[in-house]
Motif scaffolding. Structure first.
Motif, PDB file in Angstrom:
ATOM      1  N   LEU A 158      38.977  45.319  25.630  1.00 37.57           N
ATOM      2  CA  LEU A 158      38.526  46.442  26.391  1.00 37.57           C
ATOM      3  C   LEU A 158      36.802  46.241  26.169  1.00 37.57           C
ATOM      4  CD1 LEU A 158      39.384  48.992  27.499  1.00 37.57           C
ATOM      5  CD2 LEU A 158      39.162  50.182  25.112  1.00 37.57           C
ATOM      6  N   VAL A 182      34.323  52.089  23.002  1.00 34.90           N
ATOM      7  CA  VAL A 182      35.644  51.542  22.546  1.00 34.90           C
ATOM      8  C   VAL A 182      36.207  52.388  21.536  1.00 34.90           C
ATOM      9  CG1 VAL A 182      36.792  49.703  21.834  1.00 34.90           C
ATOM     10  CG2 VAL A 182      35.071  49.235  23.411  1.00 34.90           C
ATOM     11  N   ARG A 187      41.726  54.838  25.926  1.00 31.10           N
ATOM     12  CA  ARG A 187      41.986  53.401  26.013  1.00 31.10           C
ATOM     13  C   ARG A 187      42.904  52.820  26.958  1.00 31.10           C
ATOM     14  NH1 ARG A 187      40.169  51.586  21.729  1.00 31.10           N
ATOM     15  NH2 ARG A 187      41.628  49.787  21.701  1.00 31.10           N
ATOM     16  N   ALA A 192      38.048  52.631  31.409  1.00 30.49           N
ATOM     17  CA  ALA A 192      36.881  51.785  31.051  1.00 30.49           C
ATOM     18  C   ALA A 192      35.882  51.714  32.398  1.00 30.49           C
ATOM     19  CB  ALA A 192      37.350  50.364  30.504  1.00 30.49           C
TER      20      ALA A 192
END
Length: 223
Positions: A158, A182, A187, A192
Motif C-alpha cells: 500500500l 497507511v 485499506r 489509496a
C-alpha cells in the motif's frame, strides 16, 4: 488577494517491469504472467480489485510478448482477424455484461486467437462467475481459464502503491505523510487512489505542500 489558478499536470503512470513492486499480494499473479508462453490452454485470466495492478501487469506482459491491448468495450467483429494474428490482451471484460454483441465478438476472438496458435490475456475484477456474462459459450471459456489473482494490499505494498501514484502525478509528499495515510486510511487500492487524487486537488487549490497535516484534513473529510 485574488485566488490563484492551479495548473493540473498530466498523470503519466509508470507501467514498466521495473516499476512493479512485488509483494505477497501479487507474487503468484506475477509468477503466472512470467509463465508465458506456456500458459495452460494458451490463455490467462488476470483478476483483482480496482487499482490492484491489472493494467500494469498487462502492460508488462504486452511488452514481453508484443501483444495488442484493448478494452473489451472497444472490441468489434471486424477487428478480430487482425487481432488474432498475435498475442492479445482484453481488459475489463466485466464491462461488457449486458452487451451480447460484444460478448459474441470476444468469444470469436478467443477461439480464433487460440486456433492461430497465439495467446490471450483477459482482465476483470472478481471471479468470472460474477461477471454477469449472458453468453453461455463465453462464460464456459472464462470458467475454463487459469486465474491469476491479485489480492488486497499489505502495508508495504500500500505504501509503495501510494508513492508510485504520487510520483505519477509528479508530487513529492513529506516523508511522514504516506506512513500516516497507511495507518489511518481505508485499506484498499481504490481508497489509496482516491486519497492521492484528493490530496493532489487540495494541494493545488491551496498551493500547499503535501504534509501529514494536509493528509489529516483529507482523511477527516472522508469520514
Amino acid at each position: 488577494m485574488p485566488e490563484q489558478l492551479s495548473l493540473t499536470l498530466p498523470v503519466r503512470p509508470a507501467l514498466g517491469r521495473d516499476d512493479f513492486f512485488v509483494s505477497p499480494a501479487n507474487v503468484m499473479a506475477l509468477g503466472l504472467i512470467d509463465m508465458w508462453p506456456n500458459w495452460p490452454g494458451s490463455k490467462l485470466l488476470l483478476v483483482g480489485p480496482k487499482g490492484s495492478g491489472k493494467t500494469h501487469l498487462t502492460h508488462v506482459w504486452a511488452t514481453q510478448s508484443n501483444a495488442v491491448i484493448l478494452n473489451a468495450r472497444d472490441l468489434s467483429e471486424d477487428r478480430i482477424p487482425d487481432l488474432a494474428k498475435g498475442p492479445v490482451a482484453v481488459e475489463n471484460v466485466p464491462d461488457i455484461a449486458g452487451d451480447v454483441a460484444a460478448q459474441k465478438a470476444l468469444f470469436h476472438l478467443h477461439n480464433l486467437t487460440l486456433a492461430e496458435g497465439n495467446t490471450l490475456l483477459l482482465t476483470g475484477a472478481g471471479e468470472p462467475n460474477h461477471w454477469q456474462l449472458e453468453l453461455p459459450d463465453l462464460l464456459s471459456r472464462m470458467q475454463g481459464t487459469t486465474v491469476a489473482a491479485l489480492e488486497q494490499p499489505d502495508d508495504i505494498l500500500l505504501s509503495v502503491i501510494m508513492a508510485k501514484q504520487f510520483a505519477d502525478r509528479q508530487l513529492t509528499p513529506h516523508p511522514d505523510t504516506i506512513p500516516y495515510l497507511v495507518k489511518n486510511m481505508d485499506r484498499s487500492f481504490e481508497g489509496a487512489r482516491r486519497l492521492v487524487e484528493a490530496l493532489d486537488r487540495l494541494s493545488l487549490a491551496e498551493q500547499r505542500p503535501i504534509t501529514r497535516a494536509l493528509a489529516k484534513r483529507v482523511l477527516d473529510a472522508t469520514v
